[in-house]
Design an enzyme around this catalytic site. Structure first.
Site, PDB file in Angstrom:
ATOM      1  N   ASP A 106       0.846  -1.196   0.000  1.00 62.90           N
ATOM      2  CA  ASP A 106       0.000   0.000   0.000  1.00 62.90           C
ATOM      3  C   ASP A 106       0.886   1.252   0.000  1.00 62.90           C
ATOM      4  O   ASP A 106       2.040   1.196   0.427  1.00 62.90           O
ATOM      5  CB  ASP A 106      -0.881   0.035   1.247  1.00 62.90           C
ATOM      6  CG  ASP A 106      -1.808  -1.165   1.308  1.00 62.90           C
ATOM      7  OD1 ASP A 106      -2.139  -1.700   0.236  1.00 62.90           O
ATOM      8  OD2 ASP A 106      -2.172  -1.564   2.425  1.00 62.90           O
TER       9      ASP A 106
HETATM   10  N1  URA Z   1      -1.083  -6.002   3.989  1.00 59.69           N
HETATM   11  C1  URA Z   1      -1.627  -4.756   3.950  1.00 59.69           C
HETATM   12  O1  URA Z   1      -2.657  -4.502   4.550  1.00 59.69           O
HETATM   13  N2  URA Z   1      -0.965  -3.809   3.263  1.00 59.69           N
HETATM   14  C2  URA Z   1       0.197  -4.030   2.619  1.00 59.69           C
HETATM   15  O2  URA Z   1       0.750  -3.115   2.020  1.00 59.69           O
HETATM   16  C3  URA Z   1       0.752  -5.322   2.676  1.00 59.69           C
HETATM   17  C4  URA Z   1       0.079  -6.290   3.364  1.00 59.69           C
END
Ligand code: URA
Length: 239
Positions: A106
């Site tokens: 993310d």
């Molecule tokens: N899980 C998440 O919620 N976000 C990420 O970026 C990676 C794993």
């Protein structure tokens, strides 16, 4: 062993179209072993080849395997919309080689991100059948309780998933920090699992993939490195 013409070599390494690479060579901007080469069709053995473009030295690489310490506020998407893309942290010519993130983090997640232009590698690493553990450190809004740890280990049901998803390891590191190890890579998985278990993730960092540890790479946020064969071997699932 493969011999290739210099214009093709530069093109394969992402320095531009064949025409553009020919211009670079003809203009005297390309050096091999300290010698300016102006013949666009001069052939060179590519294994172990080093060449300089505008005085910057590069090693010929058939494929790129890269680890990036991703900072927050960078997007993994190919067409970033709200933040700069992670590709902007790499040399410009890597984008022309179609380097892509292996899976996604993310925009606000930090830590270890693999990138490559090898489609087979990207596919293999992203396959759900490949049980490569991914290790995250998550900061939580509410205190970490034994019940939360138990819940994440036994499995939580997410809306669009048919079966509950469980962490393979989950450890309280301190009052508001959790180490969580997952084998899948579902969309927002850590955040959604924490939310489904009644807590809230306030910061997330991926610290390891398989046996490859971000700490061992010694990268500051925003820095990247090439991965060698020994490091790539750490990404294989355990036998
Ligand atoms: N899980 C998440 O919620 N976000 C990420 O970026 C990676 C794993």
């Amino acid at each position: 062993m493969s011999k290739q013409a210099l214009d093709r070599i530069l093109q394969s390494q992402g320095f531009g179209t064949r025409k553009w690479c020919q211009r670079l060579i003809e203009d005297g901007d390309v050096c091999i072993a300290g010698e300016i080469i102006t013949d666009t069709r001069a052939c060179f053995e590519t294994s172990d080849l080093q060449f300089a473009v505008y005085d910057e030295v590069w090693k010929f690489r058939e494929h790129l395997y890269i680890a990036l310490n991703k900072p927050a506020d960078y997007e993994c998407s190919r067409k970033p919309s709200h933040h700069p893309g992670v590709l902007s942290l790499l040399p410009e010519q890597f984008a022309l080689r179609d380097v892509q993130p292996v899976g996604r983090l993310d925009h606000d997640t930090t830590g270890l991100l693999l990138m490559s232009d090898d489609g087979a590698f990207i596919h293999a690493q992203s396959s759900p059948k490949r049980h490569v553990p991914k290790i995250y450190v998550a900061a939580t809004h509410e205190a970490v309780t034994p019940e939360l740890v138990k819940h994440l280990l036994s499995g939580v049901k997410l809306n669009d998933e048919p079966a509950p998803l469980a962490a393979i390891v989950c450890e309280k590191l301190d009052e508001h920090t959790l180490k969580i190890v997952l084998e899948q890579g579902k969309y927002h998985q850590v955040k959604r699992m924490l939310a489904a278990a009644g807590n809230h993730c306030t910061a997330l960092c991926r610290t390891e993939i398989g046996g490859l540890k971000l700490d061992a790479l010694g990268l500051k946020e925003g820095e990247w490195c090439y991965l060698d064969d020994a490091q790539l071997a750490l990404l294989k699932p355990a036998e």
